[in-house]
Each structure stands twice: as structure tokens, then as C-alpha cells.
Design a protein around this motif. Sequence first.
Motif, mmCIF file in Angstrom:
data_model
loop_
_atom_site.group_PDB
_atom_site.id
_atom_site.type_symbol
_atom_site.label_atom_id
_atom_site.label_comp_id
_atom_site.label_asym_id
_atom_site.label_seq_id
_atom_site.Cartn_x
_atom_site.Cartn_y
_atom_site.Cartn_z
ATOM 1 N N LEU A 79 1.514 53.462 44.543
ATOM 2 C CA LEU A 79 0.249 54.157 44.311
ATOM 3 C C LEU A 79 0.035 54.488 42.836
ATOM 4 O O LEU A 79 -1.098 54.569 42.373
ATOM 5 N N LEU A 80 1.128 54.655 42.103
ATOM 6 C CA LEU A 80 1.030 54.933 40.675
ATOM 7 C C LEU A 80 0.339 53.779 39.942
ATOM 8 O O LEU A 80 -0.495 54.005 39.067
ATOM 9 N N VAL A 81 0.669 52.571 40.334
ATOM 10 C CA VAL A 81 0.034 51.392 39.734
ATOM 11 C C VAL A 81 -1.476 51.410 40.007
ATOM 12 O O VAL A 81 -2.285 51.187 39.104
ATOM 13 N N ILE A 82 -1.850 51.718 41.224
ATOM 14 C CA ILE A 82 -3.266 51.790 41.591
ATOM 15 C C ILE A 82 -3.943 52.926 40.831
ATOM 16 O O ILE A 82 -5.060 52.776 40.336
ATOM 17 N N MET A 83 -3.263 54.054 40.711
ATOM 18 C CA MET A 83 -3.834 55.191 40.002
ATOM 19 C C MET A 83 -4.085 54.859 38.529
ATOM 20 O O MET A 83 -5.127 55.207 37.975
ATOM 21 N N ILE A 84 -3.145 54.182 37.902
ATOM 22 C CA ILE A 84 -3.312 53.814 36.493
ATOM 23 C C ILE A 84 -4.502 52.872 36.326
ATOM 24 O O ILE A 84 -5.322 53.043 35.423
ATOM 25 N N ALA A 85 -4.618 51.910 37.219
ATOM 26 C CA ALA A 85 -5.763 50.987 37.161
ATOM 27 C C ALA A 85 -7.070 51.739 37.384
ATOM 28 O O ALA A 85 -8.056 51.532 36.662
ATOM 29 N N GLY A 86 -7.094 52.618 38.362
ATOM 30 C CA GLY A 86 -8.294 53.414 38.637
ATOM 31 C C GLY A 86 -8.662 54.329 37.481
ATOM 32 O O GLY A 86 -9.839 54.497 37.163
ATOM 33 N N THR A 87 -7.656 54.903 36.834
ATOM 34 C CA THR A 87 -7.909 55.764 35.680
ATOM 35 C C THR A 87 -8.545 54.968 34.552
ATOM 36 O O THR A 87 -9.511 55.423 33.923
ATOM 37 N N GLY A 88 -8.030 53.781 34.313
ATOM 38 C CA GLY A 88 -8.609 52.927 33.266
ATOM 39 C C GLY A 88 -10.052 52.570 33.550
ATOM 40 O O GLY A 88 -10.914 52.651 32.664
ATOM 41 N N MET A 89 -10.332 52.196 34.789
ATOM 42 C CA MET A 89 -11.718 51.859 35.157
ATOM 43 C C MET A 89 -12.615 53.093 35.061
ATOM 44 O O MET A 89 -13.749 53.007 34.588
ATOM 45 N N GLY A 90 -12.104 54.226 35.505
ATOM 46 C CA GLY A 90 -12.876 55.462 35.439
ATOM 47 C C GLY A 90 -13.211 55.858 34.008
ATOM 48 O O GLY A 90 -14.324 56.288 33.713
ATOM 49 N N MET A 91 -12.247 55.694 33.110
ATOM 50 C CA MET A 91 -12.493 56.024 31.704
ATOM 51 C C MET A 91 -13.547 55.112 31.100
ATOM 52 O O MET A 91 -14.391 55.555 30.321
ATOM 53 N N ILE A 98 5.065 56.114 46.297
ATOM 54 C CA ILE A 98 4.572 56.771 45.087
ATOM 55 C C ILE A 98 4.473 55.762 43.943
ATOM 56 O O ILE A 98 3.473 55.721 43.224
ATOM 57 N N VAL A 99 5.492 54.941 43.774
ATOM 58 C CA VAL A 99 5.478 53.936 42.707
ATOM 59 C C VAL A 99 4.336 52.950 42.908
ATOM 60 O O VAL A 99 3.618 52.602 41.966
ATOM 61 N N ARG A 107 13.656 57.666 49.739
ATOM 62 C CA ARG A 107 13.394 56.361 49.126
ATOM 63 C C ARG A 107 12.060 55.762 49.577
ATOM 64 O O ARG A 107 11.347 55.168 48.785
ATOM 65 N N ALA A 108 11.741 55.915 50.852
ATOM 66 C CA ALA A 108 10.484 55.348 51.367
ATOM 67 C C ALA A 108 9.281 56.004 50.689
ATOM 68 O O ALA A 108 8.342 55.317 50.275
#
Length: 186
Positions: free
Chosen positions: A141-153, A138-139, A132-133
Motif C-alpha cells: 500500500l505504501l507504493v500505491i500511496m506514494i503514487a497517489g501522493t505524486g498524482m495529487g500534488m 503495508i509495503v 509479517r502479513a
Amino acid sequence: MIWRLYKHVELKKIWLLIVFGFIGIPIGGYLLLVSDGVILKISVGLLILGFAILLLRRVTFPIRNEYLAYPTVGLLSGILNGSISASGPPLVLFLANQGKDQQVFKANLAFYSIFLNLSTLAVFYFNGTLDRAVASIIVQLLVIMIAGTGMGMAMARRIDQQMFRKLVIYLLIASSVSMILGAIPF
């Protein structure tokens, strides 16, 4: 991102990465259970750092027969993903070394990463390292990854091939240094 880049994926080559990446994941999962994670992360970080510095200095080792290289890169990537969750560096180093076009580079990396990372989560779950920890992290970091992907694109539209290559190498250097420093127990 995958939807936009799908037409650039080298499916005839990338499937070799996926198959051999899948084979490497359980090997890496086992390696995670029986080895010293600190030594493993520092060793991998130093190796990535060394190759990234060579690429930065424009030292490359072009591989003529990529069909023979993709299984090796896939296996190594799978092992690293199963052990220290670092599937990207072997493929990034390989694609940068080969001088792949920016769109092909991003498409192959994204397509491969989706398949490999979902498989790695399954291996982590079955070998007991996904609790669970870890799932909570992961959840987040997933939010950060999605934001980073959008900025990167958004930024990628303004970056030429030469600048893209430099950014990739600098990110490899930064991630390898981060991996090394993060592994050192202070």
C-alpha cells in the motif's frame, strides 16, 4: 510533499494534535483488542458520513478557540488510528469545518500523519497486531500511496480553494462508505 508545505504548517497548533494523538494511540490499540471491529468501523463510518454530508450541505460548526479543539481532535484521531487505522477523518473534518486554506490544510494533515502513523505502527508491533502479513500489505500500500501522493500534488496546482473543499468532502464520503462496506461481513 512535507518539504514543500512545511512553511504552511501551523506548528503552534499542530503540536497539540501530535501530543494528544500519541496519548490516544494506545487507548485505540486497547480498544482494538477488546471491542468488535465490525461494529467499531461501521459506527465510525456512519459518524464520518453524517458529518461529511453536513459539510457538503455547507452546515458548519465554526470553533472560535482552536487551541481547545486541537487536543480533542488529536485524542480522537489517535484513538481511531490505534483501533481502526483511521486517524485522518477527525482532522480532515475539523480542518474542513474551519475552512482552512488548501496549503495549510494539506501541510497540517501531512505533518501530523507522519508522526502519528509511525507511532501507531510501533503500538501495533508491541500489542502483536503487526505481523509479517500485515507488514507485507503495508509495503504494498505504501507504493500505491506514494503514487497517489505524486498524482495529487500534480493535480493540486490546478485546483482552486472551492474545488479543493468539495474534493475533500467527496473523499470523506467515499472513504466512510468504503469503511462501512468493508466492515460488513458478507
